[in-house]
Design an enzyme around this catalytic site. Structure first.
Site, mmCIF file in Angstrom:
data_model
loop_
_atom_site.group_PDB
_atom_site.id
_atom_site.type_symbol
_atom_site.label_atom_id
_atom_site.label_comp_id
_atom_site.label_asym_id
_atom_site.label_seq_id
_atom_site.Cartn_x
_atom_site.Cartn_y
_atom_site.Cartn_z
ATOM 1 N N ASP A 156 0.862 -1.175 0.000
ATOM 2 C CA ASP A 156 0.000 0.000 0.000
ATOM 3 C C ASP A 156 0.908 1.238 0.000
ATOM 4 O OD1 ASP A 156 -2.153 1.663 -0.092
ATOM 5 O OD2 ASP A 156 -3.250 0.685 1.522
HETATM 6 C C1 NOJ Z 1 -3.941 3.951 -0.089
HETATM 7 C C2 NOJ Z 1 -5.140 3.058 -0.005
HETATM 8 O O1 NOJ Z 1 -5.154 2.344 1.221
HETATM 9 C C3 NOJ Z 1 -5.229 2.074 -1.152
HETATM 10 O O2 NOJ Z 1 -6.418 1.363 -1.049
HETATM 11 C C4 NOJ Z 1 -5.102 2.800 -2.453
HETATM 12 O O3 NOJ Z 1 -5.295 1.927 -3.527
HETATM 13 C C5 NOJ Z 1 -3.765 3.466 -2.496
HETATM 14 N N1 NOJ Z 1 -3.680 4.443 -1.415
HETATM 15 C C6 NOJ Z 1 -3.473 4.133 -3.830
HETATM 16 O O4 NOJ Z 1 -4.211 5.273 -3.955
#
Ligand code: NOJ
Length: 771
Positions: A304
């Site tokens: 993430d």
């Molecule tokens: C953080 C989020 O937790 C995740 O779900 C997302 O896809 C990413 N950022 C990218 O934006």
């Protein structure tokens, strides 16, 4: 211009030779769940030959993802990183970019990767296509309320079509995190609290995004996230610690992830949270043992946003270098926005701390997906300007999202048949800032959409011209700017417009109040400790009620709300979530009865925040019932009931349904259980309507205690007034068993109850025994 197409041509030639040797037609479709070992072999051979000519740095480059131009969907990276972007692209040190969108921009970065880097390896372009790209569908929690797998799949198909036309070939969806905590802002992005329903929805969404042919130019790679446990953040605070037992992990959290594997999902995202003391991003048990070994997942895992670096703050890695080592050892193949793989992996290999085999495996996984997408055949296949103009925002896409929006609405209460509204001769007062809000229905994951592009409730209602409609805001929900990444400020003081609302209500036959959360009050980083109507809205509701109690309350929100006062006093309540681009049309059509509501809650609505976590599949405890009047020694609250305000599976219709003749064929044995259940459902009301018939079981005694109810089947049926249908369900070893505490799937003999009904708390029941 350097080397230009020469590199790409060289690489294409190598693949051509490899393909000739294996005599395989690479233009045929390939996804994991259809045909053909032959095709996989062909791809593996190409990956092998490509890996054999890559330097260590280039392989690590495939594991490195850069954020794009302007959209930040996480904390800003360190100063200077973004500036290196083009240089790194040219050096072949970037495998993927996120938040680059639109044909023009995608083509720009793809051209650099393909035409200016040594090997010309195309980028995979990721984006949060969560519930639509530009034409926005209802938030996933709302779609889950439709219990309509075809509609959910179709909605993901539309999202894939539009995103792929904008140059994107990888979505960070579906989020399949089960959650029981309405305080957590990201419940809007999931399918609610139940692993069975969640698994079906996970499968439908993966199939919708990926289609049958990943190499087609209108399908995109899906990503099951966040692995794992993210929905169980302590106290519902986003990114918080997760500490849960084996049984919850195996029986509640894992099933939807497993379902995505069955559906052929090609990527996974790990998670910000730690799980039982080990951050998910560096968690070998989750990523290597479970996902890659036990479940045989051969796609790749992306971290993430910045989660590799965050292992330092977790207190797990002592610095960035150690974090990179732990993440790759743990099984994370691609680094989103930590830049630690790029900075340290080569050195870690040279020092002998990381076996190069791990790098080869991770790069292989990434390259494999790029081949499956067909990017090596045509890296610009998603970059067709004409297609972009034709497909994005098309009338047919709007039709699809309107359809799912109507199906997502849940009628929570409808006393005295307040709804549907009469179409003529009515004076209607429409009240609430959210009624004219054209932005909030888009939710918080809507970067590709135009601001203020949703149909508002006001606009939807204005289409019914034979009534007299007056509109007033009554009060603002928020103050100041509200947008992605910015803390929302709530209006807790300004009641200066209340009197306008009272005046509008005074002469109205019916008052429609649209209250709840704006689009940016739920979603990532948006946890709340109070989940009533935000700010002054509760007071506005009570003030208007004193003037005219004939109110229809339309809720727009991204999470279950505790609306106990409204439930007690307001005759009709409609849960309309954040319904996307066609929101206002969908709501008006339901209020006027042009669509008979059929949604059912995928998540329990509490009476008060103190009941959280509250969910239907709870355990009985040793003291479940009141032993005698006024005795305290049982599992309860002294100031609140144990029961929810609205149960999981609850949802009314303008017609009514009766369940009878529940029959269970219980001649099955434990070795090969096959329990057949049937029930008659009759439409006993005046309107044609749809009903979601739900089947639950309870395993009365087990080696690991089982919940009081578990959903194990459902069917969406349509009935004319007076019509009866017989519904059949079948229970087998997949639905009758559970994971024991050693992680084994077991089906145990003994007594079971079976319940069927239109909600988890309104069922008829029978029983059977497995011997
Ligand atoms: C953080 C989020 O937790 C995740 O779900 C997302 O896809 C990413 N950022 C990218 O934006």
């Amino acid at each position: 211009m350097r080397n230009n197409n020469i590199n790409f041509i060289v690489i294409t030639l190598i693949f051509f030779l490899v393909s000739c040797k294996k005599s395989v037609n690479t233009s045929e479709p390939l996804v994991s769940n259809i045909n053909s070992v032959e095709l996989n072999k062909a791809i593996e051979a190409k990956v092998d030959s490509l890996l054999s000519i890559m330097t260590l740095e280039e392989k690590i480059g495939q594991m490195n993802q850069y954020n794009g131009f302007w959209d930040l969907t996480g904390p800003k990276p360190e100063e200077g990183i973004a500036a290196k972007k083009y240089d790194h692209l040219r050096k072949g040190l970037v495998g993927s970019m996120l938040n680059v969108r639109g044909v023009k921009d995608v083509k720009t970065v793809q051209k650099i990767a393909v035409e200016e880097s040594r090997l010309g390896i195309p980028l995979i372009i990721g984006f949060d296509v969560i519930h639509g790209y530009k034409t926005i569908s209802p938030i996933p929690l709302a779609e889950a309320a439709s219990w309509d797998m075809e509609a959910i799949k179709k909605s993901a198909e539309v999202a894939a079509q539009e995103a792929s036309a904008a140059g994107i070939n990888w979505t960070f969806a579906p989020m399949v995190d089960i959650s029981r905590d309405a305080r957590w802002g990201r419940v809007m992005e999931g399918a609610g609290e139940d692993p069975f329903l969640g698994s079906k929805i996970a499968e439908a969404r993966v199939k919708g995004f990926q289609g049958d042919d990943l190499s087609a130019n209108n399908t995109i790679v899906a990503c099951a996230k966040h692995f794992a446990g993210y929905g169980f953040a302590e106290s519902g605070r986003d990114y918080n610690t997760v500490d849960i037992g084996t049984s919850t992990l195996n029986n509640i959290i894992f099933p939807p992830f497993k379902a995505t594997i069955k559906a052929g999902v090609r990527t996974f995202m790990n998670s910000f949270n730690e799980l039982n003391g080990v951050p998910a991003t560096g968690n070998k048990f989750l990523q290597r043992d479970i996902l890659k070994n036990d479940w045989k997942f051969d796609g790749f895992i992306v971290s993430d946003w910045g989660s590799i670096g965050e292992m330092v703050a977790h207190g797990y890695a002592k610095d960035g270098k150690a974090a990179a080592e732990m993440a790759i050892s743990g099984g994370a193949d691609m680094d989103m926005e930590s830049y630690l793989y790029a900075a340290h992996l080569a050195e870690l290999v040279e020092e002998g701390k990381i076996d190069e085999k791990l790098i080869n495996d991770a790069a292989r996984r990434v390259l494999r997906i790029k081949f499956e997408l067909g990017l090596f055949d045509d890296p610009y296949k998603y970059c067709n300007k004409k297609r972009e103009e034709e497909i994005i925002g098309s009338a047919s896409n709007h039709k699809t999202v309107l359809d799912i929006a109507k199906k997502s609405i849940v009628l929570l209460k409808n006393e005295n048949s307040t709804l549907p509204l009469k179409k003529k001769g009515q004076k209607i007062a429409l009240i609430g800032a959210l009624a004219s809000d054209k932005n909030s229905p888009l939710g918080s994951w809507r970067i590709g959409a135009e601001d203020n592009s949703a149909i508002s409730v006001l606009e939807g209602m204005q289409k019914y011209e034979d009534n007299i409609l007056t509109y007033t805001k009554g009060a603002n929900v928020t103050i100041g700017e509200t947008k992605f990444g910015i803390e929302t400020k709530i209006n807790t003081t300004d009641k200066s417009e209340f009197q306008n609302a009272v005046k509008a209500a005074r002469n109205a036959d019916v008052v429609i109040m649209v209250l709840g959360e704006i689009g940016f009050q739920s979603g990532e980083g948006r946890s709340r400790t109070e989940i009533g109507l935000p700010g002054v809205q509760q007071e506005l509701l009570e003030t208007v009620y004193k003037e005219n109690p004939n109110i229809v309350l339309v809720l727009t929100n991204g999470r279950p709300l505790a609306i106990t006062w409204a439930d007690k006093n307001i005759p009709a309540i409609v849960e309309a979530w954040h319904l996307g681009s066609q929101s206002g049309n969908a709501i008006a059509q339901v209020l006027y009865g042009d669509y008979n509501p059929s949604g059912k809650l995928p998540m329990t609505f509490p009476r008060s925040v103190g009941q959280i976590p509250i969910y239907y599949n709870y355990k009985n405890t040793g003291r479940p019932t009141l032993p005698a009047p006024d005795v305290v020694f049982w599992s309860h609250y002294s100031d609140q009931k144990n029961t929810p305000l609205y149960a999981f599976g609850h949802g009314l219709s303008y017609t009514s349904f009766k369940y009878k003749n529940l029959e269970v064929d219980n001649t099955s044995s434990i070795n090969n259980p096959e329990i057949k259940v049937s029930v008659d459902i009759t439409n006993t009301g005046k309107y044609e309507g749809k009903e979601v018939a739900q089947l639950y079981i309870r395993d009365l005694f087990a080696s690991v205690t089982r919940p009081v109810k578990e959903l194990k089947g459902f069917e969406l049926i349509s009935l004319q007034p007076g019509e009866t249908k017989t519904i059949h369900f079948e229970l087998d070893s997949e639905t009758l068993g559970f994971y024991d505490n050693s992680g084994q799937w077991v089906v145990e003999p003994g007594e079971f109850k079976v319940f069927v009904g239109g909600s988890s708390n309104k069922t008829i029941e029978s029983n059977f025994e497995l011997q």
